[in-house]
Design an enzyme around this catalytic site. Structure first.
Site, PDB file in Angstrom:
ATOM      1  CB  CYS A   1      -0.920  -0.014   1.222  1.00  0.00           C
ATOM      2  SG  CYS A   1      -1.796   1.547   1.472  1.00  0.00           S
TER       3      CYS A   1
ATOM      4  CB  CYS B   1       0.903   1.189   4.384  1.00  0.00           C
ATOM      5  SG  CYS B   1      -0.749   0.733   5.002  1.00  0.00           S
TER       6      CYS B   1
ATOM      7  CG  ASP C   1      -2.855  15.235  -4.252  1.00  0.00           C
ATOM      8  OD1 ASP C   1      -2.221  15.126  -5.327  1.00  0.00           O
ATOM      9  OD2 ASP C   1      -3.849  14.547  -4.005  1.00  0.00           O
TER      10      ASP C   1
ATOM     11  CG  HIS D   1      -4.488  -0.744   4.956  1.00  0.00           C
ATOM     12  ND1 HIS D   1      -3.869  -0.149   3.871  1.00  0.00           N
ATOM     13  CD2 HIS D   1      -5.497  -1.481   4.453  1.00  0.00           C
ATOM     14  CE1 HIS D   1      -4.484  -0.535   2.767  1.00  0.00           C
ATOM     15  NE2 HIS D   1      -5.470  -1.349   3.087  1.00  0.00           N
TER      16      HIS D   1
ATOM     17  CG  ASN E   1     -12.688  10.973  -4.735  1.00  0.00           C
ATOM     18  OD1 ASN E   1     -13.815  11.443  -4.860  1.00  0.00           O
ATOM     19  ND2 ASN E   1     -11.598  11.673  -4.959  1.00  0.00           N
TER      20      ASN E   1
ATOM     21  N   GLY F   1     -12.650   8.389  -9.506  1.00  0.00           N
ATOM     22  CA  GLY F   1     -11.247   8.608  -9.847  1.00  0.00           C
ATOM     23  C   GLY F   1     -10.285   8.203  -8.742  1.00  0.00           C
TER      24      GLY F   1
ATOM     25  CB  THR G   1      -5.436   6.259  -8.025  1.00  0.00           C
ATOM     26  OG1 THR G   1      -5.114   7.392  -7.214  1.00  0.00           O
ATOM     27  CG2 THR G   1      -6.068   6.743  -9.323  1.00  0.00           C
TER      28      THR G   1
ATOM     29  CG  HIS H   1      -6.819   9.000   0.209  1.00  0.00           C
ATOM     30  ND1 HIS H   1      -7.029   7.730  -0.295  1.00  0.00           N
ATOM     31  CD2 HIS H   1      -6.922   9.828  -0.860  1.00  0.00           C
ATOM     32  CE1 HIS H   1      -7.232   7.790  -1.602  1.00  0.00           C
ATOM     33  NE2 HIS H   1      -7.184   9.045  -1.966  1.00  0.00           N
TER      34      HIS H   1
ATOM     35  CG  HIS I   1      -8.754  14.282  -1.764  1.00  0.00           C
ATOM     36  ND1 HIS I   1      -7.666  14.336  -2.607  1.00  0.00           N
ATOM     37  CD2 HIS I   1      -9.297  13.047  -1.944  1.00  0.00           C
ATOM     38  CE1 HIS I   1      -7.568  13.191  -3.274  1.00  0.00           C
ATOM     39  NE2 HIS I   1      -8.546  12.393  -2.889  1.00  0.00           N
TER      40      HIS I   1
END
Lengths: 119, 119
Positions: free
Chosen positions: A8, A11, A34, A50, A91, A97, A99, A104, A106
């Site tokens: 990950c 991680c 970011d 995680h 997300n 979108g 990935t 997480h 934003h």
């Protein structure tokens, strides 16, 4: 640690194995910039532990979810965008979108933001 | 109830004094369709109790924050967008385009979403 955790990206960032620009951290959370910012301020807040996505984090550790959100608010304060305003985004899945499969948050702001749905 | 709550649009929607199209509800949360959708699916999830914004909700009632997030995930499941993906958004302050001062979670999906920062 499962193999997915061993591989990950976030991680590894939390562990310091991949470099990142730290903005804020607590015992349970880590915030960093970011690398492809969508606004003047664009910071990611992750739980150190995680969890696959926002829904998993919410059900598996609701207190940690709140710590991630409060870290996001603290980042906004530190970045001077608490009053001007900011957006908090999770997300999940391809249409959003997403990935990286470690929950997480934003944190975006520092300028007038646009809409947040269809392109 | 403070005067701000008495005048709060989402408190009135939760109370049924202003009509809305319900999508999902629990004892502590209420989900309804956004009247200006930004995506094929655009639902708002609010805690029934009044909290000013996401940071206030996170600090004042972390368990309720998790219930709002889990309601958002349940809405995604009901709307058939759990696998295709969805976005969860809290806006705070003018730069994020926030207009109602009762914490609310946007759930968006049903199509490929765009970016979510600067216009």
């Amino acid at each position: 640690m499962s193999s997915s955790e061993a591989e990950c990206l976030f991680c590894k960032i939390v562990a310091g194995d991949i470099p990142s620009t730290a903005v804020f951290e607590t015992a349970t959370t880590y915030a960093f910039r970011d690398i492809n910012p969508q606004a003047d301020v664009h910071v990611l807040v992750v739980p150190r532990n995680h969890h696959a996505d926002a829904a998993a984090l919410s059900s598996e550790d609701p207190a940690l979810l709140a710590e991630v959100m409060l870290a996001g608010a603290e980042v906004a304060k530190q970045e001077g965008i608490e009053e001007s305003g900011y957006r908090l985004v999770f997300n999940t899945g391809p249409d959003a979108g997403r990935t990286v499969f470690h929950a997480h948050l934003h944190v975006l702001g520092g300028e007038q933001l646009g809409l947040f749905g269809r392109p």
